[in-house]
Design a protein around this motif. Structure first.
Motif, PDB file in Angstrom:
ATOM      1  N   ALA A 198       4.399  10.926  -6.823  1.00 61.05           N
ATOM      2  CA  ALA A 198       5.021  10.419  -5.598  1.00 61.05           C
ATOM      3  C   ALA A 198       5.962   9.266  -5.912  1.00 61.05           C
ATOM      4  O   ALA A 198       7.066   9.191  -5.356  1.00 61.05           O
ATOM      5  CB  ALA A 198       3.945   9.991  -4.602  1.00 61.05           C
ATOM      6  N   LEU A 201       4.631  11.314   2.112  1.00 61.13           N
ATOM      7  CA  LEU A 201       4.685  11.487   0.657  1.00 61.13           C
ATOM      8  C   LEU A 201       3.402  10.983  -0.006  1.00 61.13           C
ATOM      9  O   LEU A 201       2.901  11.591  -0.936  1.00 61.13           O
ATOM     10  CB  LEU A 201       5.901  10.744   0.091  1.00 61.13           C
ATOM     11  CG  LEU A 201       6.102  10.769  -1.424  1.00 61.13           C
ATOM     12  CD1 LEU A 201       6.344  12.196  -1.914  1.00 61.13           C
ATOM     13  CD2 LEU A 201       7.261   9.864  -1.816  1.00 61.13           C
ATOM     14  N   TYR A 202       2.883   9.864   0.495  1.00 63.74           N
ATOM     15  CA  TYR A 202       1.686   9.268  -0.096  1.00 63.74           C
ATOM     16  C   TYR A 202       0.389   9.723   0.585  1.00 63.74           C
ATOM     17  O   TYR A 202      -0.681   9.268   0.222  1.00 63.74           O
ATOM     18  CB  TYR A 202       1.800   7.742  -0.127  1.00 63.74           C
ATOM     19  CG  TYR A 202       2.783   7.305  -1.197  1.00 63.74           C
ATOM     20  CD1 TYR A 202       2.364   7.130  -2.508  1.00 63.74           C
ATOM     21  CD2 TYR A 202       4.126   7.123  -0.906  1.00 63.74           C
ATOM     22  CE1 TYR A 202       3.253   6.760  -3.508  1.00 63.74           C
ATOM     23  CE2 TYR A 202       5.036   6.752  -1.898  1.00 63.74           C
ATOM     24  CZ  TYR A 202       4.585   6.576  -3.187  1.00 63.74           C
ATOM     25  OH  TYR A 202       5.475   6.221  -4.176  1.00 63.74           O
ATOM     26  N   PHE A 250      -1.606  12.525   0.244  1.00 64.31           N
ATOM     27  CA  PHE A 250      -1.642  13.576  -0.753  1.00 64.31           C
ATOM     28  C   PHE A 250      -2.124  14.918  -0.211  1.00 64.31           C
ATOM     29  O   PHE A 250      -1.874  15.956  -0.813  1.00 64.31           O
ATOM     30  CB  PHE A 250      -2.435  13.123  -1.972  1.00 64.31           C
ATOM     31  CG  PHE A 250      -1.829  11.906  -2.621  1.00 64.31           C
ATOM     32  CD1 PHE A 250      -0.489  11.876  -2.948  1.00 64.31           C
ATOM     33  CD2 PHE A 250      -2.587  10.777  -2.864  1.00 64.31           C
ATOM     34  CE1 PHE A 250       0.091  10.759  -3.539  1.00 64.31           C
ATOM     35  CE2 PHE A 250      -2.026   9.653  -3.452  1.00 64.31           C
ATOM     36  CZ  PHE A 250      -0.680   9.647  -3.787  1.00 64.31           C
ATOM     37  N   TRP A 287       4.000  15.361  -2.289  1.00 67.89           N
ATOM     38  CA  TRP A 287       4.087  14.740  -3.611  1.00 67.89           C
ATOM     39  C   TRP A 287       4.340  15.764  -4.718  1.00 67.89           C
ATOM     40  O   TRP A 287       4.780  15.413  -5.810  1.00 67.89           O
ATOM     41  CB  TRP A 287       2.799  13.960  -3.922  1.00 67.89           C
ATOM     42  CG  TRP A 287       1.602  14.850  -3.999  1.00 67.89           C
ATOM     43  CD1 TRP A 287       0.795  15.228  -2.963  1.00 67.89           C
ATOM     44  CD2 TRP A 287       1.099  15.512  -5.157  1.00 67.89           C
ATOM     45  NE1 TRP A 287      -0.186  16.087  -3.414  1.00 67.89           N
ATOM     46  CE2 TRP A 287      -0.032  16.273  -4.763  1.00 67.89           C
ATOM     47  CE3 TRP A 287       1.469  15.530  -6.501  1.00 67.89           C
ATOM     48  CZ2 TRP A 287      -0.765  17.033  -5.651  1.00 67.89           C
ATOM     49  CZ3 TRP A 287       0.722  16.299  -7.381  1.00 67.89           C
ATOM     50  CH2 TRP A 287      -0.374  17.039  -6.954  1.00 67.89           C
TER      51      TRP A 287
END
Length: 73
Positions: free
Chosen positions: A10, A45-46, A48, A53
């Motif tokens: 990421a 994006l973070y 998961f 990512w």
């Protein structure tokens, strides 16, 4: 895959996306970084579980731009 590896992936996507956005939009790295870091796309994006990512920076930038259109549209 371990949390550490997902986080590194990421981070690399975000770094590349910041640089690409700055170049494509002719803005500073700082402005690009601020826009991306404050976005819902970055949160995704973070997260998961989203799988974002695993994609590349081009995909992430496209995701960011589509999400911004929804916000401003």
């Amino acid at each position: 895959m371990s949390f550490e590896k997902m986080n590194i992936c990421a981070d690399m996507i975000l770094t590349n996306a910041i640089e690409d956005m700055a170049e494509e939009e002719n803005i500073s790295i700082e402005e690009s970084r601020n826009r991306l870091l404050s976005s819902n796309a970055c949160k995704c994006l973070y997260n998961f579980d989203s799988g974002l990512w695993k994609e590349g920076s081009d995909y992430f930038l496209d995701y960011y731009r589509r999400s911004q259109q929804k916000v401003s549209g």
